[in-house]
Design a protein around this motif. Structure first.
Motif, PDB file in Angstrom:
ATOM      1  N   ILE A  91       0.743  -1.294   0.130  1.00 48.28           N
ATOM      2  CA  ILE A  91      -0.001  -0.139  -0.029  1.00 48.28           C
ATOM      3  C   ILE A  91       0.668   1.358  -0.002  1.00 48.28           C
ATOM      4  N   GLY A  92       2.006   1.021   0.330  1.00 47.58           N
ATOM      5  CA  GLY A  92       2.991   2.440   0.271  1.00 47.58           C
ATOM      6  C   GLY A  92       4.470   1.976   0.295  1.00 47.58           C
ATOM      7  N   ARG A  93       5.132   3.114   0.433  1.00 45.63           N
ATOM      8  CA  ARG A  93       6.649   2.910   0.497  1.00 45.63           C
ATOM      9  C   ARG A  93       7.527   3.982   1.229  1.00 45.63           C
ATOM     10  N   ASP A  94       8.571   3.729   1.433  1.00 45.29           N
ATOM     11  CA  ASP A  94       9.425   4.708   2.123  1.00 45.29           C
ATOM     12  C   ASP A  94      10.327   5.496   0.939  1.00 45.29           C
ATOM     13  N   CYS A  95      11.282   6.280   1.172  1.00 48.68           N
ATOM     14  CA  CYS A  95      11.994   6.941   0.084  1.00 48.68           C
ATOM     15  C   CYS A  95      13.068   6.017  -0.398  1.00 48.68           C
ATOM     16  N   ALA A  96      13.268   5.008   0.075  1.00 48.79           N
ATOM     17  CA  ALA A  96      14.394   4.179  -0.355  1.00 48.79           C
ATOM     18  C   ALA A  96      13.745   2.746  -0.895  1.00 48.79           C
ATOM     19  N   GLY A  97      12.279   2.883  -1.089  1.00 49.70           N
ATOM     20  CA  GLY A  97      11.682   1.804  -1.768  1.00 49.70           C
ATOM     21  C   GLY A  97      11.255   0.761  -0.874  1.00 49.70           C
ATOM     22  N   SER A  98      11.744   0.692   0.226  1.00 53.29           N
ATOM     23  CA  SER A  98      10.990  -0.132   1.126  1.00 53.29           C
ATOM     24  C   SER A  98       9.556  -0.169   1.262  1.00 53.29           C
ATOM     25  N   GLU A  99       8.756  -1.165   1.420  1.00 53.08           N
ATOM     26  CA  GLU A  99       7.458  -1.348   1.351  1.00 53.08           C
ATOM     27  C   GLU A  99       6.522  -1.546   2.678  1.00 53.08           C
ATOM     28  N   PHE A 100       5.282  -0.822   2.707  1.00 54.54           N
ATOM     29  CA  PHE A 100       4.551  -0.789   3.635  1.00 54.54           C
ATOM     30  C   PHE A 100       3.345  -1.988   2.945  1.00 54.54           C
ATOM     31  N   LEU A 101       2.970  -2.914   3.634  1.00 51.02           N
ATOM     32  CA  LEU A 101       2.055  -4.090   3.221  1.00 51.02           C
ATOM     33  C   LEU A 101       0.875  -3.940   4.119  1.00 51.02           C
ATOM     34  N   MET A 102      -0.360  -4.697   3.595  1.00 54.60           N
ATOM     35  CA  MET A 102      -1.306  -4.745   4.346  1.00 54.60           C
ATOM     36  C   MET A 102      -2.044  -5.935   4.128  1.00 54.60           C
ATOM     37  N   ASN A 116      11.618  -4.215   4.603  1.00 56.51           N
ATOM     38  CA  ASN A 116      12.894  -3.224   4.331  1.00 56.51           C
ATOM     39  C   ASN A 116      13.714  -3.821   3.160  1.00 56.51           C
ATOM     40  N   ARG A 117      13.796  -3.094   2.139  1.00 58.65           N
ATOM     41  CA  ARG A 117      14.510  -3.684   0.867  1.00 58.65           C
ATOM     42  C   ARG A 117      15.987  -3.955   1.058  1.00 58.65           C
ATOM     43  N   GLU A 118      16.403  -3.391   2.060  1.00 60.20           N
ATOM     44  CA  GLU A 118      17.912  -3.820   2.661  1.00 60.20           C
ATOM     45  C   GLU A 118      17.762  -5.217   3.346  1.00 60.20           C
ATOM     46  N   THR A 120      19.956  -7.124   5.046  1.00 57.78           N
ATOM     47  CA  THR A 120      20.628  -7.295   5.960  1.00 57.78           C
ATOM     48  C   THR A 120      19.882  -6.653   7.393  1.00 57.78           C
ATOM     49  N   LEU A 121      18.850  -5.626   6.873  1.00 57.50           N
ATOM     50  CA  LEU A 121      18.056  -5.104   8.094  1.00 57.50           C
ATOM     51  C   LEU A 121      16.488  -5.589   8.245  1.00 57.50           C
ATOM     52  N   ARG A 122      16.444  -6.823   7.542  1.00 62.22           N
ATOM     53  CA  ARG A 122      14.974  -7.466   7.734  1.00 62.22           C
ATOM     54  C   ARG A 122      15.284  -8.366   8.898  1.00 62.22           C
ATOM     55  N   PRO A 123      14.061  -8.357   9.644  1.00 59.35           N
ATOM     56  CA  PRO A 123      14.194  -9.287  10.905  1.00 59.35           C
ATOM     57  C   PRO A 123      14.328 -10.756  10.475  1.00 59.35           C
ATOM     58  N   LYS A 124      15.266 -11.301  10.618  1.00 56.79           N
ATOM     59  CA  LYS A 124      15.178 -12.818  10.133  1.00 56.79           C
ATOM     60  C   LYS A 124      14.732 -13.085   8.790  1.00 56.79           C
ATOM     61  N   GLY A 125      14.965 -12.061   7.865  1.00 61.90           N
ATOM     62  CA  GLY A 125      14.655 -12.219   6.347  1.00 61.90           C
ATOM     63  C   GLY A 125      13.296 -12.210   6.023  1.00 61.90           C
ATOM     64  N   ARG A 126      12.529 -11.580   7.146  1.00 64.75           N
ATOM     65  CA  ARG A 126      10.917 -11.493   6.902  1.00 64.75           C
ATOM     66  C   ARG A 126      10.557  -9.965   7.160  1.00 64.75           C
ATOM     67  N   VAL A 127       9.171  -9.911   6.881  1.00 66.32           N
ATOM     68  CA  VAL A 127       8.623  -8.550   7.079  1.00 66.32           C
ATOM     69  C   VAL A 127       8.333  -8.365   8.479  1.00 66.32           C
ATOM     70  N   ALA A 128       8.074  -7.223   9.052  1.00 68.92           N
ATOM     71  CA  ALA A 128       7.996  -6.940  10.375  1.00 68.92           C
ATOM     72  C   ALA A 128       6.565  -6.581  10.535  1.00 68.92           C
ATOM     73  N   ARG A 129       5.889  -7.033  11.220  1.00 66.68           N
ATOM     74  CA  ARG A 129       4.434  -6.597  11.559  1.00 66.68           C
ATOM     75  C   ARG A 129       4.672  -5.285  12.517  1.00 66.68           C
ATOM     76  N   ILE A 130       4.016  -4.209  11.875  1.00 63.60           N
ATOM     77  CA  ILE A 130       4.287  -2.724  12.709  1.00 63.60           C
ATOM     78  C   ILE A 130       3.248  -2.117  13.136  1.00 63.60           C
ATOM     79  N   ALA A 131       1.900  -2.565  12.821  1.00 64.50           N
ATOM     80  CA  ALA A 131       0.761  -2.057  13.503  1.00 64.50           C
ATOM     81  C   ALA A 131      -0.598  -2.995  13.167  1.00 64.50           C
TER      82      ALA A 131
END
Length: 150
Positions: A91-102, A116-118, A120-131
């Motif tokens: 549904i969205g993105r940040d300025c570096a192309g990382s994505e917000f999903l629903m 996170n498109r980077e 090395t910054l992904r938690p255990k290689g997966r998406v992070a639930r943020i809300a």
């Protein structure tokens, strides 16, 4: 909060057609936002999750725009066919192309995730639930520069 460059105005029928095309149901809070703004750019904000992590939110995708970030185009994205098949849409993105999903299906429907498109910054290689919902994410947006918010 100021939304810059909102998408073209939508009607309820536009959202129903979108849901029908993609065989999903959008959460009520997200539907209300789309009817009011149809995507757009939250002006100079970041999201702070309950864990204290911060995520910049620079673009919420629109429906019916002639743009690579059109929500229909995102639903046909080749990067995440398995996620989309399970009912997760970008549904969205940040300025570096990382994505917000629903999530749009199952017990997590309405939950917001960040990829996170980077790698090395992904938690255990997966998406992070943020809300737990779109409203929770939007309610927790903070101005990047409080003195310049409006």
């Amino acid at each position: 909060m100021k939304i810059k460059r909102p998408g073209i105005p939508l009607a309820e029928d536009d959202l129903q057609q979108f849901e029908s095309r993609h065989k999903l149901q959008l959460p009520d809070d997200y539907r209300a936002y789309m009817l009011q703004h149809n995507g757009g750019m939250p002006w100079m904000v970041y999201f702070q999750s309950a864990s204290g992590d911060e995520y910049a939110l620079t673009q919420l995708h629109s429906i019916g725009c002639d743009h690579p970030y059109d929500l229909d185009n995102q639903c046909r994205c080749h990067d995440w066919p398995a996620a989309y098949k399970e009912g997760t849409i970008v549904i969205g993105r940040d300025c570096a192309g990382s994505e917000f999903l629903m999530a749009t299906r199952g017990k997590e429907a309405g939950s917001i995730y960040f990829l996170n498109r980077e790698p090395t910054l992904r938690p255990k290689g997966r998406v992070a639930r943020i809300a737990s919902s779109f409203s929770e994410m939007m309610d927790n947006l903070k101005p990047s520069f409080p003195d310049e918010e409006e």
